[in-house]
Scaffold this motif. Structure first.
Motif, PDB file in Angstrom:
ATOM      1  N   THR A 117       0.839  -1.198   0.000  1.00  0.00           N
ATOM      2  CA  THR A 117       0.000   0.000   0.000  1.00  0.00           C
ATOM      3  C   THR A 117       0.876   1.250   0.000  1.00  0.00           C
ATOM      4  OG1 THR A 117      -1.518  -1.262   1.368  1.00  0.00           O
ATOM      5  CG2 THR A 117      -1.949   1.100   1.160  1.00  0.00           C
ATOM      6  N   LEU A 118       1.911   1.194   0.835  1.00  0.00           N
ATOM      7  CA  LEU A 118       2.854   2.305   0.938  1.00  0.00           C
ATOM      8  C   LEU A 118       3.555   2.545  -0.404  1.00  0.00           C
ATOM      9  CD1 LEU A 118       4.020   4.140   3.150  1.00  0.00           C
ATOM     10  CD2 LEU A 118       5.735   2.380   3.597  1.00  0.00           C
ATOM     11  N   ALA A 119       3.980   1.450  -1.046  1.00  0.00           N
ATOM     12  CA  ALA A 119       4.662   1.567  -2.342  1.00  0.00           C
ATOM     13  C   ALA A 119       3.741   2.236  -3.347  1.00  0.00           C
ATOM     14  CB  ALA A 119       5.098   0.192  -2.839  1.00  0.00           C
ATOM     15  N   LYS A 120       2.466   1.846  -3.337  1.00  0.00           N
ATOM     16  CA  LYS A 120       1.517   2.443  -4.294  1.00  0.00           C
ATOM     17  C   LYS A 120       1.335   3.931  -3.997  1.00  0.00           C
ATOM     18  CE  LYS A 120      -1.034  -1.703  -5.462  1.00  0.00           C
ATOM     19  NZ  LYS A 120      -2.106  -2.611  -4.999  1.00  0.00           N
ATOM     20  N   GLU A 121       1.269   4.244  -2.717  1.00  0.00           N
ATOM     21  CA  GLU A 121       1.074   5.639  -2.318  1.00  0.00           C
ATOM     22  C   GLU A 121       2.234   6.524  -2.814  1.00  0.00           C
ATOM     23  OE1 GLU A 121       0.533   6.104   1.981  1.00  0.00           O
ATOM     24  OE2 GLU A 121       1.678   7.968   1.809  1.00  0.00           O
ATOM     25  N   VAL A 122       3.469   6.098  -2.524  1.00  0.00           N
ATOM     26  CA  VAL A 122       4.601   6.953  -2.903  1.00  0.00           C
ATOM     27  C   VAL A 122       4.829   6.945  -4.410  1.00  0.00           C
ATOM     28  CG1 VAL A 122       5.771   6.907  -0.678  1.00  0.00           C
ATOM     29  CG2 VAL A 122       6.269   5.117  -2.356  1.00  0.00           C
ATOM     30  N   LEU A 123       4.512   5.821  -5.071  1.00  0.00           N
ATOM     31  CA  LEU A 123       4.630   5.809  -6.534  1.00  0.00           C
ATOM     32  C   LEU A 123       3.615   6.760  -7.148  1.00  0.00           C
ATOM     33  CD1 LEU A 123       5.303   2.104  -7.538  1.00  0.00           C
ATOM     34  CD2 LEU A 123       6.778   4.087  -7.928  1.00  0.00           C
ATOM     35  N   GLY A 124       2.437   6.843  -6.525  1.00  0.00           N
ATOM     36  CA  GLY A 124       1.449   7.812  -6.977  1.00  0.00           C
ATOM     37  C   GLY A 124       1.988   9.231  -6.858  1.00  0.00           C
ATOM     38  N   GLN A 125       2.683   9.485  -5.760  1.00  0.00           N
ATOM     39  CA  GLN A 125       3.254  10.826  -5.545  1.00  0.00           C
ATOM     40  C   GLN A 125       4.227  11.210  -6.652  1.00  0.00           C
ATOM     41  OE1 GLN A 125       4.059  10.190  -1.102  1.00  0.00           O
ATOM     42  NE2 GLN A 125       4.525  12.356  -1.369  1.00  0.00           N
ATOM     43  N   VAL A 126       4.997  10.241  -7.174  1.00  0.00           N
ATOM     44  CA  VAL A 126       5.964  10.564  -8.225  1.00  0.00           C
ATOM     45  C   VAL A 126       5.412  10.210  -9.606  1.00  0.00           C
ATOM     46  CG1 VAL A 126       7.912  10.267  -6.650  1.00  0.00           C
ATOM     47  CG2 VAL A 126       7.189   8.341  -8.080  1.00  0.00           C
ATOM     48  N   GLY A 127       4.140   9.811  -9.665  1.00  0.00           N
ATOM     49  CA  GLY A 127       3.476   9.588 -10.946  1.00  0.00           C
ATOM     50  C   GLY A 127       3.946   8.361 -11.704  1.00  0.00           C
ATOM     51  N   LEU A 128       4.276   7.287 -11.006  1.00  0.00           N
ATOM     52  CA  LEU A 128       4.792   6.100 -11.708  1.00  0.00           C
ATOM     53  C   LEU A 128       4.107   4.814 -11.260  1.00  0.00           C
ATOM     54  CD1 LEU A 128       8.647   6.726 -11.876  1.00  0.00           C
ATOM     55  CD2 LEU A 128       7.049   6.558 -13.782  1.00  0.00           C
ATOM     56  N   LEU A 129       2.858   4.938 -10.870  1.00  0.00           N
ATOM     57  CA  LEU A 129       2.150   3.768 -10.367  1.00  0.00           C
ATOM     58  C   LEU A 129       2.157   2.614 -11.360  1.00  0.00           C
ATOM     59  CD1 LEU A 129       0.750   2.891  -7.870  1.00  0.00           C
ATOM     60  CD2 LEU A 129      -1.384   3.869  -8.714  1.00  0.00           C
ATOM     61  N   GLU A 130       2.120   2.947 -12.656  1.00  0.00           N
ATOM     62  CA  GLU A 130       2.035   1.877 -13.661  1.00  0.00           C
ATOM     63  C   GLU A 130       3.344   1.085 -13.773  1.00  0.00           C
ATOM     64  OE1 GLU A 130       2.325   5.032 -14.342  1.00  0.00           O
ATOM     65  OE2 GLU A 130       3.659   5.343 -16.066  1.00  0.00           O
ATOM     66  N   LYS A 131       4.418   1.569 -13.162  1.00  0.00           N
ATOM     67  CA  LYS A 131       5.711   0.870 -13.256  1.00  0.00           C
ATOM     68  C   LYS A 131       5.993  -0.009 -12.040  1.00  0.00           C
ATOM     69  CE  LYS A 131       7.019   2.717 -17.150  1.00  0.00           C
ATOM     70  NZ  LYS A 131       7.040   1.893 -18.362  1.00  0.00           N
ATOM     71  N   ILE A 132       4.993  -0.248 -11.243  1.00  0.00           N
ATOM     72  CA  ILE A 132       5.220  -0.907  -9.953  1.00  0.00           C
ATOM     73  C   ILE A 132       5.894  -2.277 -10.074  1.00  0.00           C
ATOM     74  CG2 ILE A 132       2.888  -1.912  -9.827  1.00  0.00           C
ATOM     75  CD1 ILE A 132       3.074  -1.119  -6.736  1.00  0.00           C
ATOM     76  N   ASP A 133       5.615  -2.997 -11.163  1.00  0.00           N
ATOM     77  CA  ASP A 133       6.209  -4.336 -11.302  1.00  0.00           C
ATOM     78  C   ASP A 133       7.431  -4.368 -12.214  1.00  0.00           C
ATOM     79  OD1 ASP A 133       4.430  -5.682  -9.585  1.00  0.00           O
ATOM     80  OD2 ASP A 133       2.883  -5.582 -11.144  1.00  0.00           O
ATOM     81  N   ALA A 134       7.870  -3.207 -12.682  1.00  0.00           N
ATOM     82  CA  ALA A 134       9.026  -3.173 -13.580  1.00  0.00           C
ATOM     83  C   ALA A 134      10.319  -3.355 -12.795  1.00  0.00           C
ATOM     84  CB  ALA A 134       9.056  -1.847 -14.323  1.00  0.00           C
ATOM     85  N   TYR A 135      11.367  -3.792 -13.500  1.00  0.00           N
ATOM     86  CA  TYR A 135      12.711  -3.779 -12.916  1.00  0.00           C
ATOM     87  C   TYR A 135      13.389  -2.477 -13.319  1.00  0.00           C
ATOM     88  CZ  TYR A 135      12.520  -8.582 -11.326  1.00  0.00           C
ATOM     89  OH  TYR A 135      12.191  -9.718 -10.641  1.00  0.00           O
ATOM     90  N   PRO A 136      14.365  -2.011 -12.518  1.00  0.00           N
ATOM     91  CA  PRO A 136      15.023  -0.743 -12.826  1.00  0.00           C
ATOM     92  C   PRO A 136      15.542  -0.662 -14.265  1.00  0.00           C
ATOM     93  CG  PRO A 136      15.649  -1.445 -10.639  1.00  0.00           C
ATOM     94  CD  PRO A 136      14.801  -2.549 -11.218  1.00  0.00           C
ATOM     95  N   SER A 137      16.080  -1.773 -14.778  1.00  0.00           N
ATOM     96  CA  SER A 137      16.649  -1.734 -16.135  1.00  0.00           C
ATOM     97  C   SER A 137      15.583  -1.463 -17.191  1.00  0.00           C
ATOM     98  CB  SER A 137      17.352  -3.054 -16.452  1.00  0.00           C
ATOM     99  OG  SER A 137      16.398  -4.104 -16.487  1.00  0.00           O
ATOM    100  N   GLN A 138      14.328  -1.573 -16.814  1.00  0.00           N
ATOM    101  CA  GLN A 138      13.255  -1.320 -17.781  1.00  0.00           C
ATOM    102  C   GLN A 138      12.766   0.124 -17.740  1.00  0.00           C
ATOM    103  OE1 GLN A 138      10.908  -4.621 -16.077  1.00  0.00           O
ATOM    104  NE2 GLN A 138      10.888  -5.516 -18.123  1.00  0.00           N
ATOM    105  N   LEU A 139      13.417   0.959 -16.919  1.00  0.00           N
ATOM    106  CA  LEU A 139      12.975   2.341 -16.768  1.00  0.00           C
ATOM    107  C   LEU A 139      13.982   3.320 -17.347  1.00  0.00           C
ATOM    108  CD1 LEU A 139      11.821   2.238 -13.019  1.00  0.00           C
ATOM    109  CD2 LEU A 139      10.427   1.849 -15.061  1.00  0.00           C
ATOM    110  N   SER A 140      13.499   4.486 -17.753  1.00  0.00           N
ATOM    111  CA  SER A 140      14.404   5.550 -18.185  1.00  0.00           C
ATOM    112  C   SER A 140      15.088   6.145 -16.957  1.00  0.00           C
ATOM    113  CB  SER A 140      13.612   6.635 -18.907  1.00  0.00           C
ATOM    114  OG  SER A 140      12.837   7.353 -17.966  1.00  0.00           O
ATOM    115  N   GLY A 141      16.134   6.938 -17.205  1.00  0.00           N
ATOM    116  CA  GLY A 141      16.847   7.567 -16.092  1.00  0.00           C
ATOM    117  C   GLY A 141      15.934   8.416 -15.217  1.00  0.00           C
ATOM    118  N   GLY A 142      15.077   9.195 -15.872  1.00  0.00           N
ATOM    119  CA  GLY A 142      14.168  10.060 -15.117  1.00  0.00           C
ATOM    120  C   GLY A 142      13.212   9.251 -14.256  1.00  0.00           C
ATOM    121  N   GLN A 143      12.733   8.138 -14.836  1.00  0.00           N
ATOM    122  CA  GLN A 143      11.816   7.273 -14.072  1.00  0.00           C
ATOM    123  C   GLN A 143      12.549   6.617 -12.906  1.00  0.00           C
ATOM    124  OE1 GLN A 143      10.574   4.838 -17.356  1.00  0.00           O
ATOM    125  NE2 GLN A 143       8.699   6.011 -17.686  1.00  0.00           N
TER     126      GLN A 143
END
Ligand SMILES: Nc1ncnc2c1ncn2[C@@H]1O[C@H](COP(=O)(O)OP(=O)(O)O)[C@@H](O)[C@H]1O
Ligand SMILES: [Mg+2]
Lengths: 242, 233
Positions: A117-143
């Motif tokens: 729940t906490l992870a979803k809350e803070v991911l919402g704060q940074v606008g990346l809720l849809e990336k919750i199951d991604a690995y870091p290598s699948q994200l851009s630098g900004g993400q």
């Protein structure tokens, strides 16, 4: 009430003196921008604030914790102080959710479902809720950097430290990270920000410190300090960064 | 004169072969597990232990890696029971346990070096990020450093484990009833030396391939982040 209080801090690496007689206070809810040329001691000062570097002399109190290098006391302090680095430093083997949930689970002993729940809350704060199951290598630098911020926020820090968090990013990606930080500052988070983003310093900070060769050479609120720099060093610096 | 291979008599002692394979697999798995554990502990000591502890581990690793395994095995097999008796204990550890100990200690030394290389490749900044999150040193080691370190050296480590499995054949010399000893017994019963060893060789080969496949599959489960295609958006 001051959230950070530093008195006569000095720090050297061997014979190399890096910080001299640094003193300042930061009030709760304020954001402070640290400016200075490369090598002026900004990172070292920031790292002294959460005990990643040990000072030679001086008193530091952060978020009500007097700096004490005994490891369990240090962890208590770090519990309340978030830090975000230039090189995101997400844990490559953990998903975004696991990166965020790790410290709350291990340190704060939050239950698995509360951590999610906490992870979803803070991911919402940074606008990346849809990336919750991604690995870091699948994200851009900004993400990745926004996830790193979210990871710190999940520990419910009282102070956040940012060390040139946009410097490794392509220019078109710095905006998304700066926006998150601006929102955070507006929400009343106390923060110390090392940056070369002058627009951010002018717009968001409550206070600016200019470090030169390890000394606080100029300090003030952004309106005064940028419109009427007093020292030649700061004038030169402002000329260089534009 | 005609040379005829006769596998029939050898296959009649399939029971011995099956017992041998079972023992080989059992000894290999158990000592690999223990050796891996020793490797993890000693690698951590080599990275962040005290000076003295580092020195002790370095001596252990160098001693094991610079002496023949057969001699190490004999040292444990014949020396350890003597030592135990000297201490006044009235136990005779069976060759099976002595072999497991010797094998684990041997693999532990090689694993230490491999895992250490993996740990050394972990950027210091990863550890600082974890320290910043207030994790304890043990949490940082087990949750942050170790998994990516193992992932980095996984190919070297799995090769070492396969070599180790094949190396268990040496324990036939202290009469552990494993695959190589089965071959010896069958050939002395049947006088079919080539056939006996040929079949056992084929079984070792199959085991090595099977281990390789298992390690590949295990990586998919244990190291899932390595198999995510990079897909930046
Ligand atoms: N771990 C270290 N060991 C030795 N010298 C260091 C170390 N970290 C930083 N320094 C030195 O301290 C000075 C200040 O560095 P730093 O705080 O990183 O500056 P900034 O962040 O302002 O660029 C530099 O001269 C740098 O070379
Ligand atoms: Mg720096």
């Amino acid at each position: 009430m001051s959230i950070i209080k530093i008195n006569n801090l000095s720090k050297s690496f061997g014979n190399l003196e890096v910080l001299y007689n640094i003193s300042f206070e930061l009030e709760a809810g304020e954001s402070l921008v640290l400016l200075g040329r490369s090598g002026s001691g900004k990172s070292t000062l920031l790292r002294c604030l959460n005990g990643l570097e040990r000072v030679n002399t001086g008193d530091i109190t952060v978020a009500g914790h007097k700096m004490d290098y005994e490891s369990s006391k240090l962890r208590l302090l770090r519990n309340d102080v978030g830090i975000v680095f230039q090189q995101y430093n997400l844990f490559p083997h953990l998903t975004v959710a696991a990166n965020i949930a790790l410290a709350p689970r291990l340190v704060r002993k939050v239950s698995k479902s509360d951590a999610l729940t906490l992870a979803k809350e803070v991911l919402g704060q940074v606008g990346l809720l849809e990336k919750i199951d991604a690995y870091p290598s699948q994200l851009s630098g900004g993400q990745q950097q926004r996830v790193a911020i979210a990871r710190s926020l999940a520990m419910k820090p009282k102070v956040m430290l940012f060390d040139e968090v946009t410097s490794a990013l392509d220019p078109e990606l710095t905006g998304e990270v700066l926006d998150v930080m601006e929102k955070l500052a507006k929400s009343g988070m106390a923060m110390v920000v090392v940056t070369h983003e002058m627009a951010f310093a002018k717009k968001v900070s409550d206070r600016v410190i200019f470090l030169h060769n390890g000394r606080i050479t100029e300090t003030g609120n952004p309106d005064e300090i940028f419109s009427s720099p007093k020292t030649p060093e700061f004038k030169t610096f402002l000329g260089a960064v534009g | 004169m005609d040379i005829v291979f006769q596998f029939g008599p050898v296959f009649k002692r399939m029971d011995l072969i099956i017992d041998g394979v079972t023992m080989t697999i059992q000894v290999a798995l158990l000592s690999t597990f223990l050796g891996f554990l020793i490797g993890i502990i000693c690698a951590r000591i080599r990275i962040e232990g005290s000076k003295k502890a580092k020195f002790v581990v370095a001596c252990y690793v160098e001693f094991i890696r610079n002496t023949p395994f057969l001699v190490q095995l004999f040292m444990f097999a014949f020396g350890l029971p003597q030592f135990v008796a000297l201490l006044g204990f009235n136990i005779r550890p069976s060759p099976y346990y002595l072999a497991i100990i010797a094998l684990s200690i041997n693999l532990g030394a090689y694993s230490t070096e491999i895992i250490r290389a993996g740990l050394e490749a972990i950027p210091k900044s990863q550890i600082e990020a974890a320290q910043g999150l207030a994790l304890t040193p043990f949490q940082i080691f087990s949750r942050i450093s170790l998994p990516p370190a193992i992932a980095k050296v996984y190919p070297a480590l799995s090769s070492q484990f396969i070599l180790h499995m094949l190396g268990t054949s040496v324990i036939s010399t202290i009469s552990v009833q494993e695959l190589t000893l089965s071959a010896g017994r069958i050939q002395s019963e049947t006088f079919r030396a080539f056939e006996s060893y040929f079949i056992v060789t084929a079984i070792y080969f199959a085991l090595a391939i099977a281990f390789r496949i298992i390690f590949k599959l295990a990586a998919r489960f244990a190291l899932p982040w390595l198999h995510k295609t990079t897909n930046r958006s």
